[in-house]
Design a protein around this motif. Structure first.
Motif, short mmCIF file in Angstrom:
data_model
loop_
_atom_site.label_atom_id
_atom_site.label_comp_id
_atom_site.label_asym_id
_atom_site.label_seq_id
_atom_site.Cartn_x
_atom_site.Cartn_y
_atom_site.Cartn_z
N ASP A 157 -0.27 20.94 13.40
CA ASP A 157 -0.42 19.55 13.00
C ASP A 157 -1.58 19.35 12.03
O ASP A 157 -1.53 18.46 11.18
CB ASP A 157 -0.66 18.67 14.23
N HIS A 158 -2.62 20.17 12.18
CA HIS A 158 -3.75 20.07 11.27
C HIS A 158 -4.37 21.45 11.06
O HIS A 158 -4.29 22.33 11.92
CB HIS A 158 -4.81 19.07 11.77
N ALA A 159 -4.99 21.62 9.88
CA ALA A 159 -5.65 22.87 9.53
C ALA A 159 -7.02 22.55 8.95
O ALA A 159 -7.19 21.57 8.22
CB ALA A 159 -4.82 23.66 8.52
N TRP A 160 -8.00 23.39 9.25
CA TRP A 160 -9.40 23.09 8.96
C TRP A 160 -10.07 24.28 8.29
O TRP A 160 -9.59 25.40 8.40
CB TRP A 160 -10.16 22.79 10.26
N THR A 161 -11.19 24.02 7.63
CA THR A 161 -12.06 25.11 7.21
C THR A 161 -13.50 24.69 7.42
O THR A 161 -13.82 23.49 7.48
CB THR A 161 -11.79 25.52 5.75
N TYR A 162 -14.38 25.68 7.56
CA TYR A 162 -15.80 25.40 7.81
C TYR A 162 -16.44 24.81 6.56
O TYR A 162 -16.08 25.16 5.43
CB TYR A 162 -16.53 26.69 8.18
N ASP A 163 -17.42 23.94 6.77
CA ASP A 163 -18.19 23.37 5.66
C ASP A 163 -19.63 23.84 5.79
O ASP A 163 -20.49 23.12 6.30
CB ASP A 163 -18.09 21.84 5.65
N HIS A 164 -19.88 25.06 5.33
CA HIS A 164 -21.20 25.66 5.35
C HIS A 164 -21.49 26.31 4.00
O HIS A 164 -20.55 26.69 3.28
CB HIS A 164 -21.29 26.76 6.43
N LEU A 165 -22.75 26.47 3.69
CA LEU A 165 -23.13 27.30 2.55
C LEU A 165 -23.05 28.77 2.93
O LEU A 165 -22.72 29.63 2.10
CB LEU A 165 -24.55 26.95 2.08
N THR A 166 -23.36 29.04 4.16
CA THR A 166 -23.12 30.35 4.75
C THR A 166 -23.05 30.12 6.25
O THR A 166 -23.54 29.12 6.76
CB THR A 166 -24.22 31.36 4.39
N TRP A 167 -22.42 31.03 6.97
CA TRP A 167 -22.24 30.85 8.41
C TRP A 167 -22.87 32.02 9.15
O TRP A 167 -22.66 33.18 8.77
CB TRP A 167 -20.76 30.71 8.75
N ASP A 206 -22.60 38.33 6.06
CA ASP A 206 -22.34 39.33 5.03
C ASP A 206 -20.92 39.25 4.48
O ASP A 206 -20.52 40.09 3.66
CB ASP A 206 -22.58 40.74 5.59
N ALA A 207 -20.17 38.25 4.91
CA ALA A 207 -18.79 38.10 4.45
C ALA A 207 -18.74 37.29 3.17
O ALA A 207 -19.64 36.48 2.90
CB ALA A 207 -17.94 37.42 5.53
#
Length: 309
Positions: free
Chosen positions: A53-63, A68-69
């Motif tokens: 129903d919904h899809a998301w992504t992280y909102d970070h400059l780095t996590w 190292d990804a």
């Protein structure tokens, strides 16, 4: 609140009664912004094809979990995702004041809402992790972070609903800030508020269309679910029976897609607590959220349809 249908059965989590069917539950998946678009596009399309129903992504400059990804920008990622999908809702998991100003974020929210034709959800939280100091300066205290969040959400709400906004606070300021052309979704894009403390929970009920939690840190799965129970009861007290969407991130203590049975048990527990939505993560080949896409396919083809009855 999801409707629990048919009989229940004892299974997993120390003999906890788990509902077999959750007719109104909505299912979400998070795709980390670590892939080149040539690889990521198919994942976003597949999430829609699998019936999420919904899809998301992280909102970070780095996590902190993947320092190292490779890591790509949230807004371009969601823009591209909107262009390769047509029905699935898309959201930030979650945006924070760590490196966002409400006015510049307003422009991005308006664009995402328009490009997705009203499918955008704005997940918002107080902010933490490496993003708190990566741009320099001292880390804020927990109290200061909530103070900043309150100001951030108040101003963002005004900017998305009112033209020509003058605002001066401790953390943010705007002068004759324009809002045109306004959101596709009216009166504005829905906020899904991340909150674990009493003040942030009150903010969630005031400004949010829904609440999302990852629970509190714990040494084991039972302790983590106990924290989710406590937070759910605190929210109940604030809502006093008012309907409110509730999103649970299933993967904070154990990866829910480690097996189809683990996912079904986790969803059942979430339904018992009144959650309307659950969110898992796209399986990665190694490290955090490591799993098999075969399990994801099994869950989408068998478990989710069965839970929906």
């Amino acid at each position: 609140m999801p409707k629990i249908v048919a009989e229940s059965n004892y299974r997993g989590f120390g003999h906890t009664l788990v509902p077999r069917y959750c007719a109104d539950m909505r299912f979400g998946i998070t795709i980390l912004p670590e892939y080149r678009w040539s690889d990521a596009a198919s994942k976003w399309r597949r999430a829609e094809e699998l019936g999420f129903d919904h899809a998301w992504t992280y909102d970070h400059l780095t996590w902190g979990g993947l320092q190292d990804a490779p890591w790509y920008g949230t807004t371009p990622t969601l823009t591209a995702a909107a262009l390769v999908t047509s029905t699935i809702k898309l959201g930030t998991f979650v945006t924070s004041p760590n490196f966002r100003h409400p006015l510049t974020l307003t422009r991005e929210v308006l664009a995402l809402d328009d490009i997705s034709d009203g499918r955008f959800l704005c997940g918002i939280g107080s902010g933490g992790g490496i993003d708190t100091t990566i741009l320099g300066g001292d880390d804020l205290s927990p109290r200061q972070k909530v103070d900043r969040l309150a100001e951030f959400v108040e101003l963002l709400d005004r900017l998305l609903t009112t033209d020509k906004v003058d605002f001066k606070g401790e953390y943010f300021e705007t002068r004759n800030a324009r809002t045109l052309p306004g959101c596709v979704q009216q009166p504005r894009v829905p906020f899904v508020m991340a909150a674990n403390g009493p003040r942030s929970l009150r903010l969630a009920t005031r400004y949010g269309a829904g609440w999302v939690t990852t629970g509190r840190k714990s040494d084991d799965l039972a302790g983590w679910f106990a924290s989710v129970v406590d937070l759910s009861h605190r929210l109940d007290d604030l809502l006093e029976g008012k309907p409110f969407d509730r999103y649970l991130s299933l993967d904070s203590q154990r990866y829910s897609l480690s097996s189809a049975a683990a996912f079904e048990d986790a969803v059942g527990r979430a339904a018992e607590l009144g959650f309307t939505d659950v969110i898992t993560h796209w399986p990665r080949t190694e490290g955090v959220y490591a799993g098999s896409e075969a399990v994801l396919e099994e869950v989408a083809a068998d478990v989710i349809p069965r839970l929906r009855g």
